[in-house]
Design an enzyme around this catalytic site. Structure first.
Site, short mmCIF file in Angstrom:
data_model
loop_
_atom_site.label_atom_id
_atom_site.label_comp_id
_atom_site.label_asym_id
_atom_site.label_seq_id
_atom_site.Cartn_x
_atom_site.Cartn_y
_atom_site.Cartn_z
N THR A 109 0.83 -1.21 0.00
CA THR A 109 0.00 0.00 0.00
C THR A 109 0.86 1.26 0.00
O THR A 109 0.53 2.24 -0.67
CB THR A 109 -0.91 -0.01 1.24
OG1 THR A 109 -0.11 -0.39 2.35
CG2 THR A 109 -2.05 -0.97 1.08
N PHE A 155 -6.85 4.87 5.72
CA PHE A 155 -6.26 3.91 6.65
C PHE A 155 -7.32 3.14 7.43
O PHE A 155 -7.03 2.56 8.47
CB PHE A 155 -5.28 4.62 7.59
CG PHE A 155 -4.05 5.15 6.89
CD1 PHE A 155 -2.98 4.32 6.61
CD2 PHE A 155 -3.99 6.46 6.46
CE1 PHE A 155 -1.85 4.79 5.94
CE2 PHE A 155 -2.86 6.95 5.79
CZ PHE A 155 -1.78 6.10 5.53
N CYS A 213 -5.61 0.89 10.39
CA CYS A 213 -4.22 0.56 10.10
C CYS A 213 -3.31 0.86 11.29
O CYS A 213 -3.23 1.98 11.76
CB CYS A 213 -3.75 1.37 8.89
SG CYS A 213 -2.07 0.99 8.40
MN1 MNH Z 1 -2.26 -0.75 6.75
C1 MNH Z 1 -4.94 -2.26 8.30
C2 MNH Z 1 -4.39 0.90 4.69
C3 MNH Z 1 0.41 0.95 5.46
C4 MNH Z 1 -0.10 -2.74 8.54
N1 MNH Z 1 -4.29 -0.70 6.53
C5 MNH Z 1 -5.24 -1.37 7.29
C6 MNH Z 1 -6.56 -0.99 6.85
C7 MNH Z 1 -6.40 -0.11 5.82
C8 MNH Z 1 -4.98 0.08 5.63
C9 MNH Z 1 -7.49 0.55 5.01
C10 MNH Z 1 -7.89 -1.50 7.43
C11 MNH Z 1 -8.44 -2.65 6.62
C12 MNH Z 1 -9.80 -3.16 7.07
O1 MNH Z 1 -10.53 -2.48 7.79
O2 MNH Z 1 -10.14 -4.28 6.67
N2 MNH Z 1 -2.04 0.62 5.30
C13 MNH Z 1 -3.05 1.19 4.57
C14 MNH Z 1 -2.46 2.17 3.65
C15 MNH Z 1 -1.11 2.19 3.89
C16 MNH Z 1 -0.85 1.22 4.94
C17 MNH Z 1 -3.26 2.97 2.64
C18 MNH Z 1 -0.02 3.01 3.27
C19 MNH Z 1 -0.19 4.10 2.60
N3 MNH Z 1 -0.21 -0.89 6.94
C20 MNH Z 1 0.70 -0.02 6.39
C21 MNH Z 1 2.01 -0.31 6.91
C22 MNH Z 1 1.87 -1.37 7.78
C23 MNH Z 1 0.46 -1.72 7.79
C24 MNH Z 1 3.28 0.44 6.54
C25 MNH Z 1 2.91 -2.06 8.62
C26 MNH Z 1 4.12 -1.63 8.84
N4 MNH Z 1 -2.49 -2.26 8.13
C27 MNH Z 1 -1.47 -2.95 8.73
C28 MNH Z 1 -2.01 -3.93 9.63
C29 MNH Z 1 -3.43 -3.79 9.59
C30 MNH Z 1 -3.69 -2.71 8.64
C31 MNH Z 1 -1.21 -4.91 10.46
C32 MNH Z 1 -4.46 -4.57 10.38
C33 MNH Z 1 -4.69 -3.86 11.72
C34 MNH Z 1 -5.66 -4.58 12.62
O3 MNH Z 1 -6.69 -5.08 12.15
O4 MNH Z 1 -5.40 -4.62 13.81
#
Ligand code: MNH
Length: 443
Positions: free
Chosen positions: A258, A385, A392
């Site tokens: 992402t 996010f 996130c």
């Molecule tokens: Mn990320 C959950 C978007 C970067 C680790 N992330 C989510 C969700 C979104 C999202 C939307 C929720 C999904 C849902 O509700 O089903 N994340 C992004 C975007 C970026 C991003 C747009 C960058 C730009 N994410 C990152 C990075 C990491 C990461 C960098 C780790 C280093 N994300 C996660 C994790 C979750 C998550 C782990 C799940 C969290 C949970 O459910 O507790």
């Protein structure tokens, strides 16, 4: 109760598959939403899916007292890959809370400060590559940058992304399994049933390979401590071996795909908007001064560069949707009754283009995220996010990494794009620009 519209031409048995392509489920659904309004359904075989593309309804779904995360479609498809890792864990699965509590300290501001030197180091590798000149495939290099960053910062593991000529086998297996998962379950379950045995076997082999790489990373680290993600998980004693493996795979994937797409879209818009580049550079020069390499605070102070990222994520939220389920019988937006457990998919690219909150929604304008403009907008209408407890965990990580990279690149290069390149968005559960290249020129 109001009825929810659906596409006009429903094919018997298959459902709403006309005008859709398994490679572009998100963009196809966006097109339908533009005609059908803020809420609509699509049916696939026997499954009826509710999509929300209106800002007011999306904001209502953010009400944590009435709605919770639901594992649907794209996310559910990833369950094979991430198991009970944070992203694909069910709300009530005890390992979600256990891992969330163990990992939260790894995502604080002070943790970001500790990661900063490694992030700078990886950014320097990108710069070394770009200094050698020539045309670069932006999405590919952003993937190198973000995968290398999460590997090294999270797990002390280098994929040697910038020194290899072919993609790392881990990346190949990851892309293979994501593509299969998208085709199998996301939006066109029909196709999944037709993919056949060979594809299924390749998928299983890819998953096994991912597990093998991760087990190797974990083995090399047992007993050696450290305060990165893996160190925290190993030291806590709270998480079993399989869960730790699931977390590592989850972070390696969620932690780079992402962010890579977000950086690529930001660079695409920058290549089209010299006036934005000029403002961003003025800020970078003012904040970084003559420093060759920025300090942690000098990155957090790039407010305008941050807005460029925010605006890129408005137009192309690289995780394009998330699902919300009703905790109990309720009425969405005062009009649409939902029974307990019923869910809807928030389609972010439409929510982020709702003209009732985003004037001239197709225009790229980072000033939409100036403090006064943010304050003037209703809450919960910008959700790249996600939302609530399951939002996130890596947001600060992504923002720091991406702001550092954008600052570094803008300061050093003019990005000459191909003049007649027209944005094509590739979908593989996440979104990224396809075929976007630039020639970085030292300023
Ligand atoms: Mn990320 C959950 C978007 C970067 C680790 N992330 C989510 C969700 C979104 C999202 C939307 C929720 C999904 C849902 O509700 O089903 N994340 C992004 C975007 C970026 C991003 C747009 C960058 C730009 N994410 C990152 C990075 C990491 C990461 C960098 C780790 C280093 N994300 C996660 C994790 C979750 C998550 C782990 C799940 C969290 C949970 O459910 O507790």
């Amino acid at each position: 109760a109001a009825t929810i519209p659906h596409p006009r031409w429903r094919v018997p048995f298959l459902g709403d598959v006309l005008g859709t392509n398994p490679r572009t489920p998100v963009q196809d659904t966006m097109r339908m939403g533009r005609e059908l309004g803020p809420i609509f359904t699509r049916r696939f075989l026997d499954q009826e899916i509710v999509f929300v593309g209106g800002a007011a309804l999306a904001a209502d779904l953010a009400d944590e007292s009435r709605f919770a995360k639901h594992l649907a479609l794209g996310v559910e498809a990833l369950r094979d890959v991430g198991g009970d890792g944070l992203f694909t864990a069910y709300n009530e699965e005890p390992n979600w809370k256990a891992a969330h509590d163990v990992l939260l300290p790894a995502f604080t501001q002070s943790a970001m400060r500790a990661y900063h030197p490694t992030m700078v180091d990886v950014t320097a590798q990108l710069v070394a590559k770009w200094d050698r000149g020539g045309v670069v495939d932006v999405s590919a290099d952003m993937t190198n940058l973000t995968l290398e960053t999460i590997g090294r910062v999270g797990f002390g593991y280098s994929f040697e992304s910038f020194s290899r000529t072919e993609v790392h086998p881990f990346v190949r297996a990851m892309i293979g399994s994501l593509r299969y998962a998208q085709r199998k379950n996301f939006v066109l379950p029909v196709v999944g049933r037709l993919l056949g045995r060979a594809a299924e076997e390749r998928y299983r082999a890819d998953l096994a390979f991912l597990a093998e790489v991760v087990d190797e990373v974990v083995r090399s680290r047992r007993g050696s401590g450290g305060s990165d993600l893996l160190g925290l998980m190993l030291a806590s004693g709270e998480l079993d071996e399989v869960n730790i493996r699931n977390q590592v795979i989850t972070f390696l994937i969620a932690g780079h795909e992402t962010t890579s797409g977000a950086l690529s879209f930001a660079l695409y818009y920058l290549s089209r908007h010299p006036e934005v580049v000029e403002k961003a550079r003025a800020e970078i020069d003012a904040v970084w001064g003559s420093a060759d390499v920025p300090e942690f605070e000098q990155v957090t102070k790039l407010r305008y560069v941050r807005r460029v990222l925010d605006e890129a994520l408005r137009l192309w939220p690289t995780a394009p949707g998330f699902a919300r389920e009703a905790r109990a019988d309720t009425v969405l937006g005062g009009r649409y009754p939902l029974r307990a457990g019923q869910w809807a998919l928030v389609l972010l690219p439409l929510v982020h283009r709702d003209p009732s909150v985003w004037p001239a929604p197709e225009a790229f304008d980072p000033d939409r995220f100036a403090p006064a403009a943010v304050k003037a907008r209703p809450a919960h209408v910008y959700k790249p996010f996600g939302t609530g407890e399951r939002a996130c965990i890596g947001r600060q990580f992504a923002v720091h990494e991406a702001t550092l990279a954008l600052g570094t690149v803008l300061r050093r290069y003019d990005l000459v794009g191909v003049p007649d390149y027209e944005l094509r968005v590739a979908e593989m559960l996440t979104l990224k620009p396809d075929g976007f290249t630039v020639t970085p020129r030292r300023r």
